[in-house]
Write a protein that holds these residues in place. Structure first.
Motif, PDB file in Angstrom:
ATOM      1  N   GLN A 222       0.870  -1.179   0.000  1.00  0.00           N
ATOM      2  CA  GLN A 222       0.000   0.000   0.000  1.00  0.00           C
ATOM      3  C   GLN A 222       0.908   1.231   0.000  1.00  0.00           C
ATOM      4  O   GLN A 222       2.096   1.119   0.297  1.00  0.00           O
ATOM      5  CB  GLN A 222      -0.839   0.080   1.291  1.00  0.00           C
TER       6      GLN A 222
ATOM      7  N   ASN B 225      -7.639  -2.715  13.324  1.00  0.00           N
ATOM      8  CA  ASN B 225      -7.335  -2.780  11.901  1.00  0.00           C
ATOM      9  C   ASN B 225      -5.860  -2.470  11.656  1.00  0.00           C
ATOM     10  O   ASN B 225      -5.430  -1.335  11.778  1.00  0.00           O
ATOM     11  CB  ASN B 225      -8.224  -1.793  11.149  1.00  0.00           C
TER      12      ASN B 225
ATOM     13  N   LYS C  74      -2.867  -3.351   8.879  1.00  0.00           N
ATOM     14  CA  LYS C  74      -2.574  -3.975   7.585  1.00  0.00           C
ATOM     15  C   LYS C  74      -1.119  -3.772   7.214  1.00  0.00           C
ATOM     16  O   LYS C  74      -0.548  -2.709   7.430  1.00  0.00           O
ATOM     17  CB  LYS C  74      -3.456  -3.351   6.500  1.00  0.00           C
ATOM     18  N   LYS C  75      -0.537  -4.812   6.626  1.00  0.00           N
ATOM     19  CA  LYS C  75       0.861  -4.739   6.184  1.00  0.00           C
ATOM     20  C   LYS C  75       0.968  -3.705   5.071  1.00  0.00           C
ATOM     21  O   LYS C  75       0.239  -3.759   4.090  1.00  0.00           O
ATOM     22  CB  LYS C  75       1.308  -6.122   5.712  1.00  0.00           C
TER      23      LYS C  75
ATOM     24  N   PHE D  60       3.474  -1.662   9.240  1.00  0.00           N
ATOM     25  CA  PHE D  60       2.022  -1.843   9.287  1.00  0.00           C
ATOM     26  C   PHE D  60       1.340  -0.486   9.373  1.00  0.00           C
ATOM     27  O   PHE D  60       1.834   0.423  10.041  1.00  0.00           O
ATOM     28  CB  PHE D  60       1.612  -2.663  10.519  1.00  0.00           C
TER      29      PHE D  60
END
Lengths: 151, 147
Positions: free
Chosen positions: A93, A135, A137-138, A128
């Motif tokens: 991301q 919540n 996320k990598k 992260f």
């Protein structure tokens, strides 16, 4: 010689908030001219929620911990002998200003070349994005190889 | 994807629009140290550099990497970047004028999208290679920023 039993050593994880002003300072320091990295309106027009974190700046955010040379101290490495050998980023991301990012690092290899004249330390860092408590996320994986000069 | 670059026409061997940068000055290094958070004195403190056997301060490897990043994001939006790696093969010195270049070395389909491997380098005004790198980019279906 660096003690090889440090392979697997985990650094204390740390969390950083991405600041807009700091991104602009970095953009200016690297001579950036692309408005997406300098003006929030341009970033939004390009589809980002705010200024995006440029590709190499995750490495810099990881240095925002209390002592960015902490693992060198732990491993008994003299900072003045250190060169950056290699760096790798794998992205899942893109982070933007306002994001909370957690960095979790481990020493994953220690080896030498030229009969010990050069030592190498490899550190892997998982990054992260923390949207909220539940919540996480990598965002990216970083691999950094430093070289220690002995001569 | 941006509309002014047609990734469908990209072929192996195509060059990325190169990036030239002004000569590295002591001010460049001071600003980069502050902005990057890498305050290693070897890059800004001549006394420290000399004590450790260097003739002068020298550039952070990640400064040249940031220039490579600029070249990439001038060409394609950042969410096309999957992997970006670099190896620092020589020290970049004060007064070096660093230029970034790159080209497509492989184009293929993976995970349902068109991807390409790029070969990257940073050279100085004498043609000396300072950084070699590579990047994997997607040529279609950019990832969502907040999936």
């Amino acid at each position: 010689m660096i003690d090889q039993t440090f392979i697997g050593f985990r650094l204390p994880p740390h969390t950083q908030v991405v600041e807009k002003g700091r991104l602009r300072f970095f953009a200016r320091a690297i001579g950036e001219t692309n408005p997406v990295y300098l003006q929030e309106e341009a970033a939004k027009a390009a589809g980002w929620v705010s200024l995006p974190v440029p590709p190499t700046f995750l490495f810099c955010l990881d240095m925002e911990r209390d002592n960015p040379y902490d693992y060198m101290d732990t491993l008994g490495i003299e900072l003045g002998k250190v060169l950056h050998g290699e760096q790798r980023f794998n992205y899942y991301q893109v982070a933007c200003a306002g994001d909370r990012l957690t960095f979790d690092s481990r020493i994953t290899d220690i080896y030498q070349k030229k009969a010990g004249a050069l030592e190498f330390v490899v550190r892997d860092t998982a990054v992260f994005r923390e949207s909220d408590e539940s919540n996480r996320k990598k965002l990216a994986d970083l691999r950094s190889t430093i070289i220690i000069r002995h001569r | 994807m941006r509309t002014d670059v047609d990734t469908a026409t990209f072929e192996v061997g195509d060059e990325i629009p190169p990036l030239s940068t002004p000569p590295v000055s002591r001010l460049t290094l001071a600003l980069y140290a502050g902005a990057s958070g890498d305050h290693n004195p070897i890059h800004v403190d001549l006394d420290f550099a000399r004590y450790h056997g260097m003739d002068d301060v020298f550039a952070h490897g990640m400064l040249a990497s940031a220039y490579l990043g600029r070249m990439l994001t001038n060409w394609l939006p950042q969410d096309t970047l999957i992997s970006f790696g670099m190896r620092f093969v020589a020290i970049s010195h004060v007064h070096d004028k660093l230029s970034c270049q790159g080209r497509i070395t492989e184009r293929f389909k993976e995970a349902g999208e068109q991807r390409a491997w790029l070969e990257l380098s940073v050279i100085n005004q004498h043609g000396e290679t300072k950084v070699v790198g590579d990047a994997l980019v997607r040529l279609s279906t950019p990832m969502l920023q907040h999936p």
